[in-house]
Motif scaffolding. Structure first.
Motif, PDB file in Angstrom:
ATOM      1  N   HIS A  37     -14.457  -3.146 -55.416  1.00 44.93           N
ATOM      2  CA  HIS A  37     -14.935  -3.470 -56.762  1.00 44.93           C
ATOM      3  C   HIS A  37     -13.936  -4.309 -57.544  1.00 44.93           C
ATOM      4  O   HIS A  37     -14.335  -5.219 -58.270  1.00 44.93           O
ATOM      5  N   LYS A  38     -12.662  -4.024 -57.384  1.00 47.03           N
ATOM      6  CA  LYS A  38     -11.649  -4.702 -58.206  1.00 47.03           C
ATOM      7  C   LYS A  38     -11.111  -5.976 -57.566  1.00 47.03           C
ATOM      8  O   LYS A  38     -10.868  -6.962 -58.249  1.00 47.03           O
ATOM      9  N   ASP A  39     -10.893  -5.952 -56.249  1.00 47.44           N
ATOM     10  CA  ASP A  39     -10.212  -7.063 -55.589  1.00 47.44           C
ATOM     11  C   ASP A  39     -11.029  -7.703 -54.466  1.00 47.44           C
ATOM     12  O   ASP A  39     -10.528  -8.574 -53.765  1.00 47.44           O
ATOM     13  N   GLY A  40     -12.258  -7.278 -54.285  1.00 49.65           N
ATOM     14  CA  GLY A  40     -13.047  -7.721 -53.145  1.00 49.65           C
ATOM     15  C   GLY A  40     -13.637  -9.108 -53.266  1.00 49.65           C
ATOM     16  O   GLY A  40     -14.052  -9.699 -52.273  1.00 49.65           O
ATOM     17  N   GLY A  41     -13.695  -9.642 -54.460  1.00 43.64           N
ATOM     18  CA  GLY A  41     -14.287 -10.959 -54.619  1.00 43.64           C
ATOM     19  C   GLY A  41     -14.558 -11.285 -56.074  1.00 43.64           C
ATOM     20  O   GLY A  41     -14.130 -10.569 -56.973  1.00 43.64           O
ATOM     21  N   PRO A  42     -15.305 -12.353 -56.297  1.00 44.31           N
ATOM     22  CA  PRO A  42     -15.470 -12.875 -57.656  1.00 44.31           C
ATOM     23  C   PRO A  42     -16.552 -12.192 -58.498  1.00 44.31           C
ATOM     24  O   PRO A  42     -16.664 -12.490 -59.687  1.00 44.31           O
ATOM     25  N   LEU A  43     -17.335 -11.276 -57.928  1.00 43.99           N
ATOM     26  CA  LEU A  43     -18.408 -10.667 -58.698  1.00 43.99           C
ATOM     27  C   LEU A  43     -17.870  -9.694 -59.741  1.00 43.99           C
ATOM     28  O   LEU A  43     -16.940  -8.941 -59.472  1.00 43.99           O
ATOM     29  N   ASP A  44     -18.484  -9.717 -60.920  1.00 43.00           N
ATOM     30  CA  ASP A  44     -18.072  -8.774 -61.959  1.00 43.00           C
ATOM     31  C   ASP A  44     -18.636  -7.385 -61.649  1.00 43.00           C
ATOM     32  O   ASP A  44     -19.503  -7.216 -60.799  1.00 43.00           O
ATOM     33  N   GLU A  45     -18.124  -6.389 -62.344  1.00 47.31           N
ATOM     34  CA  GLU A  45     -18.473  -4.994 -62.065  1.00 47.31           C
ATOM     35  C   GLU A  45     -19.971  -4.732 -62.222  1.00 47.31           C
ATOM     36  O   GLU A  45     -20.583  -4.064 -61.390  1.00 47.31           O
ATOM     37  N   LYS A  46     -20.571  -5.260 -63.295  1.00 48.02           N
ATOM     38  CA  LYS A  46     -22.008  -5.048 -63.502  1.00 48.02           C
ATOM     39  C   LYS A  46     -22.823  -5.585 -62.328  1.00 48.02           C
ATOM     40  O   LYS A  46     -23.730  -4.914 -61.833  1.00 48.02           O
ATOM     41  N   THR A  47     -22.495  -6.764 -61.876  1.00 46.04           N
ATOM     42  CA  THR A  47     -23.225  -7.367 -60.761  1.00 46.04           C
ATOM     43  C   THR A  47     -23.076  -6.530 -59.502  1.00 46.04           C
ATOM     44  O   THR A  47     -24.054  -6.319 -58.763  1.00 46.04           O
ATOM     45  N   CYS A  48     -21.867  -6.029 -59.258  1.00 45.75           N
ATOM     46  CA  CYS A  48     -21.649  -5.171 -58.079  1.00 45.75           C
ATOM     47  C   CYS A  48     -22.554  -3.949 -58.128  1.00 45.75           C
ATOM     48  O   CYS A  48     -23.180  -3.587 -57.121  1.00 45.75           O
ATOM     49  N   TRP A  49     -22.652  -3.294 -59.286  1.00 47.58           N
ATOM     50  CA  TRP A  49     -23.491  -2.097 -59.384  1.00 47.58           C
ATOM     51  C   TRP A  49     -24.966  -2.442 -59.251  1.00 47.58           C
ATOM     52  O   TRP A  49     -25.729  -1.685 -58.646  1.00 47.58           O
ATOM     53  N   LEU A  50     -25.381  -3.582 -59.768  1.00 50.65           N
ATOM     54  CA  LEU A  50     -26.794  -3.981 -59.624  1.00 50.65           C
ATOM     55  C   LEU A  50     -27.139  -4.244 -58.162  1.00 50.65           C
ATOM     56  O   LEU A  50     -28.228  -3.889 -57.695  1.00 50.65           O
ATOM     57  N   ILE A  51     -26.210  -4.829 -57.419  1.00 49.29           N
ATOM     58  CA  ILE A  51     -26.430  -5.033 -55.985  1.00 49.29           C
ATOM     59  C   ILE A  51     -26.543  -3.692 -55.283  1.00 49.29           C
ATOM     60  O   ILE A  51     -27.420  -3.480 -54.439  1.00 49.29           O
ATOM     61  N   LYS A  52     -25.645  -2.769 -55.633  1.00 47.74           N
ATOM     62  CA  LYS A  52     -25.697  -1.444 -55.008  1.00 47.74           C
ATOM     63  C   LYS A  52     -26.992  -0.709 -55.350  1.00 47.74           C
ATOM     64  O   LYS A  52     -27.532   0.024 -54.519  1.00 47.74           O
ATOM     65  N   ILE A  53     -27.502  -0.905 -56.547  1.00 51.50           N
ATOM     66  CA  ILE A  53     -28.779  -0.309 -56.926  1.00 51.50           C
ATOM     67  C   ILE A  53     -29.892  -0.857 -56.046  1.00 51.50           C
ATOM     68  O   ILE A  53     -30.721  -0.105 -55.527  1.00 51.50           O
ATOM     69  N   ALA A  54     -29.915  -2.170 -55.871  1.00 55.57           N
ATOM     70  CA  ALA A  54     -30.951  -2.774 -55.019  1.00 55.57           C
ATOM     71  C   ALA A  54     -30.837  -2.277 -53.578  1.00 55.57           C
ATOM     72  O   ALA A  54     -31.846  -1.941 -52.942  1.00 55.57           O
ATOM     73  N   LEU A  55     -29.630  -2.199 -53.066  1.00 55.77           N
ATOM     74  CA  LEU A  55     -29.438  -1.719 -51.694  1.00 55.77           C
ATOM     75  C   LEU A  55     -29.844  -0.257 -51.533  1.00 55.77           C
ATOM     76  O   LEU A  55     -30.489   0.108 -50.549  1.00 55.77           O
ATOM     77  N   SER A  56     -29.480   0.571 -52.487  1.00 52.88           N
ATOM     78  CA  SER A  56     -29.850   1.987 -52.420  1.00 52.88           C
ATOM     79  C   SER A  56     -31.359   2.169 -52.512  1.00 52.88           C
ATOM     80  O   SER A  56     -31.921   3.049 -51.863  1.00 52.88           O
ATOM     81  N   THR A  57     -31.999   1.328 -53.305  1.00 45.29           N
ATOM     82  CA  THR A  57     -33.460   1.374 -53.410  1.00 45.29           C
ATOM     83  C   THR A  57     -34.082   0.961 -52.086  1.00 45.29           C
ATOM     84  O   THR A  57     -34.962   1.646 -51.556  1.00 45.29           O
ATOM     85  N   GLU A  58     -33.617  -0.124 -51.524  1.00 41.98           N
ATOM     86  CA  GLU A  58     -34.169  -0.637 -50.265  1.00 41.98           C
ATOM     87  C   GLU A  58     -33.972   0.358 -49.126  1.00 41.98           C
ATOM     88  O   GLU A  58     -34.869   0.584 -48.335  1.00 41.98           O
ATOM     89  N   SER A  75     -20.888   0.862 -66.670  1.00 42.48           N
ATOM     90  CA  SER A  75     -20.253  -0.463 -66.642  1.00 42.48           C
ATOM     91  C   SER A  75     -20.895  -1.432 -67.630  1.00 42.48           C
ATOM     92  O   SER A  75     -20.478  -2.581 -67.727  1.00 42.48           O
ATOM     93  N   GLY A  76     -21.924  -0.973 -68.349  1.00 36.55           N
ATOM     94  CA  GLY A  76     -22.536  -1.812 -69.374  1.00 36.55           C
ATOM     95  C   GLY A  76     -23.900  -2.369 -69.029  1.00 36.55           C
ATOM     96  O   GLY A  76     -24.467  -3.138 -69.811  1.00 36.55           O
ATOM     97  N   CYS A  77     -24.460  -2.023 -67.887  1.00 30.70           N
ATOM     98  CA  CYS A  77     -25.798  -2.496 -67.527  1.00 30.70           C
ATOM     99  C   CYS A  77     -26.845  -1.843 -68.420  1.00 30.70           C
ATOM    100  O   CYS A  77     -26.740  -0.667 -68.767  1.00 30.70           O
ATOM    101  N   THR A  78     -27.847  -2.621 -68.762  1.00 30.97           N
ATOM    102  CA  THR A  78     -28.952  -2.094 -69.550  1.00 30.97           C
ATOM    103  C   THR A  78     -30.035  -1.535 -68.624  1.00 30.97           C
ATOM    104  O   THR A  78     -30.057  -1.835 -67.426  1.00 30.97           O
ATOM    105  N   LYS A  79     -30.930  -0.745 -69.188  1.00 29.68           N
ATOM    106  CA  LYS A  79     -32.071  -0.228 -68.437  1.00 29.68           C
ATOM    107  C   LYS A  79     -32.871  -1.390 -67.853  1.00 29.68           C
ATOM    108  O   LYS A  79     -33.313  -1.347 -66.705  1.00 29.68           O
ATOM    109  N   GLU A  80     -33.027  -2.449 -68.618  1.00 32.82           N
ATOM    110  CA  GLU A  80     -33.801  -3.602 -68.169  1.00 32.82           C
ATOM    111  C   GLU A  80     -33.140  -4.301 -66.983  1.00 32.82           C
ATOM    112  O   GLU A  80     -33.821  -4.728 -66.052  1.00 32.82           O
ATOM    113  N   GLU A  81     -31.821  -4.432 -67.008  1.00 38.34           N
ATOM    114  CA  GLU A  81     -31.113  -5.044 -65.879  1.00 38.34           C
ATOM    115  C   GLU A  81     -31.250  -4.187 -64.622  1.00 38.34           C
ATOM    116  O   GLU A  81     -31.466  -4.712 -63.524  1.00 38.34           O
TER     117      GLU A  81
END
Length: 118
Positions: A37-58, A75-81
């Motif tokens: 999450h911190k040093d793995g690449g250029p994605l911000d924390e919110k984006t990382c969690w949204l990806i994990k949400i999609a993967l967990s759903t799939e 991390s600041g994501c909204t319900k809509e995001e």
């Protein structure tokens, strides 16, 4: 698929057992997650969690999805995001998986607010 809400206690008990019996392995796993999450690449924390949400759903991992939703909110994501990330699953993995993800999101949000979803 087991319903996360029916198995919360068993999940916590199992995690407690695992951490007591295999503490070093769990610590390494936690450290790996933190590093990604911190040093793995250029994605911000919110984006990382949204990806994990999609993967967990799939993957239909309700326990992971619930955890990832809570961490995304922190991390600041909204319900809509979060809902958008779940909706993106349908074209690739199917509508039923998306609907299960939406139900988990709704249940979790209503649980936090003290309501129930029917």
């Amino acid at each position: 698929m087991d319903d996360y809400f029916d198995n919360l206690d068993s999940t916590e008990i199992n995690l407690k057992y695992f951490t007591e019996q295999h503490g070093q392995i769990y610590d390494a796993y936690e450290k790996y997650g933190q590093l990604i999450h911190k040093d793995g690449g250029p994605l911000d924390e919110k984006t990382c969690w949204l990806i994990k949400i999609a993967l967990s759903t799939e993957c239909q991992y309700p326990r992971a999805l619930r955890t990832h939703i809570l961490k995304a909110i922190r991390s600041g994501c909204t319900k809509e995001e979060i809902e958008h990330a779940i909706l993106l699953v349908a074209p690739s993995a199917g509508f039923p998986r998306t609907m299960q993800g939406i139900l988990i999101l709704r249940n979790l949000l209503n649980e936090v607010e003290g309501h129930s979803v029917h």
